[in-house]
Design an enzyme around this catalytic site. Structure first.
Site, PDB file in Angstrom:
ATOM      1  N   CYS A 182      -4.466  -2.788   3.621  1.00 38.44           N
ATOM      2  CA  CYS A 182      -5.173  -1.667   4.261  1.00 38.44           C
ATOM      3  C   CYS A 182      -5.055  -1.853   5.767  1.00 38.44           C
ATOM      4  CB  CYS A 182      -6.637  -1.654   3.824  1.00 38.44           C
ATOM      5  SG  CYS A 182      -7.581  -0.297   4.552  1.00 38.44           S
ATOM      6  N   GLY A 241      -8.219  -1.314   7.590  1.00 40.30           N
ATOM      7  CA  GLY A 241      -9.098  -2.439   7.248  1.00 40.30           C
ATOM      8  C   GLY A 241      -8.766  -3.671   8.081  1.00 40.30           C
ATOM      9  N   GLU A 282     -10.791  -0.043  -1.021  1.00 40.27           N
ATOM     10  CA  GLU A 282     -10.665   1.149  -0.189  1.00 40.27           C
ATOM     11  C   GLU A 282     -11.479   2.324  -0.725  1.00 40.27           C
ATOM     12  OE1 GLU A 282      -7.071   2.686   1.259  1.00 40.27           O
ATOM     13  OE2 GLU A 282      -6.047   0.742   1.340  1.00 40.27           O
ATOM     14  N   ARG A 283     -12.158   2.991   0.174  1.00 41.47           N
ATOM     15  CA  ARG A 283     -12.814   4.262  -0.169  1.00 41.47           C
ATOM     16  C   ARG A 283     -11.787   5.179  -0.801  1.00 41.47           C
ATOM     17  NH1 ARG A 283     -14.743   8.232   4.679  1.00 41.47           N
ATOM     18  NH2 ARG A 283     -12.551   7.938   5.192  1.00 41.47           N
ATOM     19  N   ASN A 287     -11.680   5.850  10.550  1.00 39.38           N
ATOM     20  CA  ASN A 287     -12.381   5.947   9.272  1.00 39.38           C
ATOM     21  C   ASN A 287     -13.435   4.841   9.195  1.00 39.38           C
ATOM     22  OD1 ASN A 287     -10.610   3.808   9.125  1.00 39.38           O
ATOM     23  ND2 ASN A 287      -9.663   4.389   7.175  1.00 39.38           N
ATOM     24  N   CYS A 329      -5.106   6.292   8.237  1.00 39.80           N
ATOM     25  CA  CYS A 329      -4.442   5.385   7.288  1.00 39.80           C
ATOM     26  C   CYS A 329      -3.413   4.575   8.084  1.00 39.80           C
ATOM     27  CB  CYS A 329      -3.770   6.160   6.158  1.00 39.80           C
ATOM     28  SG  CYS A 329      -3.014   5.068   4.931  1.00 39.80           S
ATOM     29  N   ASN A 380      -6.644  10.412  -0.142  1.00 46.26           N
ATOM     30  CA  ASN A 380      -6.799   9.215  -0.974  1.00 46.26           C
ATOM     31  C   ASN A 380      -6.407   9.491  -2.415  1.00 46.26           C
ATOM     32  OD1 ASN A 380      -7.722   7.065   0.687  1.00 46.26           O
ATOM     33  ND2 ASN A 380      -9.720   8.037   0.839  1.00 46.26           N
ATOM     34  N   GLN A 436      -2.234   6.646  -1.427  1.00 46.59           N
ATOM     35  CA  GLN A 436      -2.532   7.811  -0.596  1.00 46.59           C
ATOM     36  C   GLN A 436      -1.355   8.779  -0.604  1.00 46.59           C
ATOM     37  OE1 GLN A 436      -3.471   4.642   0.918  1.00 46.59           O
ATOM     38  NE2 GLN A 436      -5.639   5.070   0.527  1.00 46.59           N
ATOM     39  N   ASN A 442       0.903  -1.165   0.000  1.00 47.44           N
ATOM     40  CA  ASN A 442       0.000   0.000   0.000  1.00 47.44           C
ATOM     41  C   ASN A 442       0.929   1.199   0.000  1.00 47.44           C
ATOM     42  OD1 ASN A 442      -2.149   1.379   2.601  1.00 47.44           O
ATOM     43  ND2 ASN A 442      -2.221   1.757   0.421  1.00 47.44           N
ATOM     44  N   HIS A 457     -15.650   1.589   8.104  1.00 49.01           N
ATOM     45  CA  HIS A 457     -15.444   0.273   7.500  1.00 49.01           C
ATOM     46  C   HIS A 457     -16.697  -0.582   7.593  1.00 49.01           C
ATOM     47  CE1 HIS A 457     -11.021   0.371   6.885  1.00 49.01           C
ATOM     48  NE2 HIS A 457     -11.104   1.313   7.812  1.00 49.01           N
TER      49      HIS A 457
HETATM   50  N1  LIG Z   1      -9.039   4.500   2.005  1.00 51.14           N
HETATM   51  C1  LIG Z   1      -9.039   4.818   3.435  1.00 51.14           C
HETATM   52  C2  LIG Z   1      -7.769   5.580   3.834  1.00 51.14           C
HETATM   53  C3  LIG Z   1      -6.539   4.732   3.703  1.00 51.14           C
HETATM   54  C4  LIG Z   1      -6.656   3.487   4.478  1.00 51.14           C
HETATM   55  C5  LIG Z   1      -5.615   2.445   4.175  1.00 51.14           C
HETATM   56  N2  LIG Z   1      -4.659   2.750   3.162  1.00 51.14           N
HETATM   57  C6  LIG Z   1      -4.924   2.076   5.456  1.00 51.14           C
HETATM   58  O1  LIG Z   1      -3.774   1.623   5.425  1.00 51.14           O
HETATM   59  O2  LIG Z   1      -5.566   2.191   6.516  1.00 51.14           O
HETATM   60  C7  LIG Z   1     -10.228   5.724   3.745  1.00 51.14           C
HETATM   61  O3  LIG Z   1     -10.707   6.405   2.866  1.00 51.14           O
HETATM   62  O4  LIG Z   1     -10.643   5.719   4.906  1.00 51.14           O
END
Ligand SMILES: N[C@H](CCC[C@H](N)C(=O)O)C(=O)O
Length: 269
Positions: free
Chosen positions: A208, A211, A199-200, A148, A73, A64, A46, A13, A150
């Site tokens: 993630c 995640g 991912e959003r 964030n 993140c 993002n 990101q 990532n 999920h």
């Molecule tokens: N796409 C996620 C942000 C990055 C999350 C991911 N890259 C991580 O490592 O947590 C969101 O919009 O909340």
């Protein structure tokens, strides 16, 4: 004027990290999306901007791939933890987190998970332990906010799900007013999960961190695992621990790929 950056990643990532603590760097949705664009910009999942903070050792802003600024993140938190070294407090829109760089990777205290329907958030009241929702074979996810939003779906085989097709449909469903990160997980063993994430604002990624935190917490709430689990993502494993009533602890690798710079004028804010 050239602006330096570091290209970093956590289990694939990937991030463009701009250290703006000494010299401010203006960042907007437009500029972030252009820099993150793999076709015409530097390219990353990101974009991370480090700024001075009144409340912590550093402020970490997260954009993002689509340019949207978000609250958390996990993988980037480990990358910043590696960059800063030692122990650091990091201010994010999702709250204060703490990183500790060690021999076997970086550990991040990701704070407390939130389960209230308005905290996810959702458009109306629902049981977040088993949302009464479904999209084809993906049904009844767990809703959890780890800074964030999920949605976590448990399925027999995470690799068999057409996540590139179903992910964007779920991400953009009106039931998630701030959109959502879509997690599809399988229980491999008593403390071992397999996870793929849409991912959003970034789509399918190799890993993630938030995640993995959300999925581990969801599995623990549903009593599918113990309180410390290995989460296997396409890019590799993370270890997530969540003591009763405590905060989530994520441990895993982070790496610097290369250092570079871009011309300020080529990416208007
Ligand atoms: N796409 C996620 C942000 C990055 C999350 C991911 N890259 C991580 O490592 O947590 C969101 O919009 O909340």
């Amino acid at each position: 004027m050239r602006i330096p950056f570091r290209k970093m990643h956590g289990l694939g990532n990937d991030f463009v990290v701009i250290d703006a603590r000494e010299t401010p760097v203006a960042m907007t949705t437009r500029r972030a999306a252009a820099l993150a664009d793999r076709r015409t910009g530097v390219g990353c999942d990101q974009l991370i901007v480090l700024e001075p903070s009144q409340a912590a050792d550093v402020r970490m802003r997260i954009f993002n791939n689509d340019g949207g600024e978000v609250e958390a993140c996990g993988n980037a938190s480990r990358a910043v933890g590696l960059l800063l070294g030692g122990t650091n407090s990091i201010e994010t829109l999702g709250g204060l987190i703490r990183s500790e760089a060690g021999e076997d990777g970086v550990t991040v205290d990701m704070g407390l998970p939130r389960f209230g329907w308005q905290e996810i958030p959702l458009s109306y009241a629902m049981d977040t332990l088993e949302l009464p929702l479904g999209w084809e074979e993906l049904e009844n996810p767990v809703g959890v906010n780890v800074g964030n939003p999920h949605a976590v779906f448990f399925v027999p085989d995470a690799d068999a799900v057409e996540l590139e097709r179903l992910g964007p449909i779920i991400e953009n469903d009106a039931v998630f007013p701030e959109r959502v990160n879509v997690n599809v997980a399988s229980v491999v063993g008593p403390d071992h999960l397999r996870l793929r994430v849409w991912e959003r604002g970034a789509g399918l990624t190799r890993a993630c961190g938030t995640g993995a935190c959300a999925t581990a917490v969801a599995a623990m709430r549903r009593k599918l695992t113990g309180r410390k689990v290995r989460v296997d993502l396409p890019g590799g494993p993370l270890t997530i621990a969540w003591p009763e009533g405590g905060s989530i602890e994520m441990t895993g690798p982070a790496a610097l790929s290369f250092e570079g710079s871009f011309e300020d004028a080529d990416f208007p804010a």
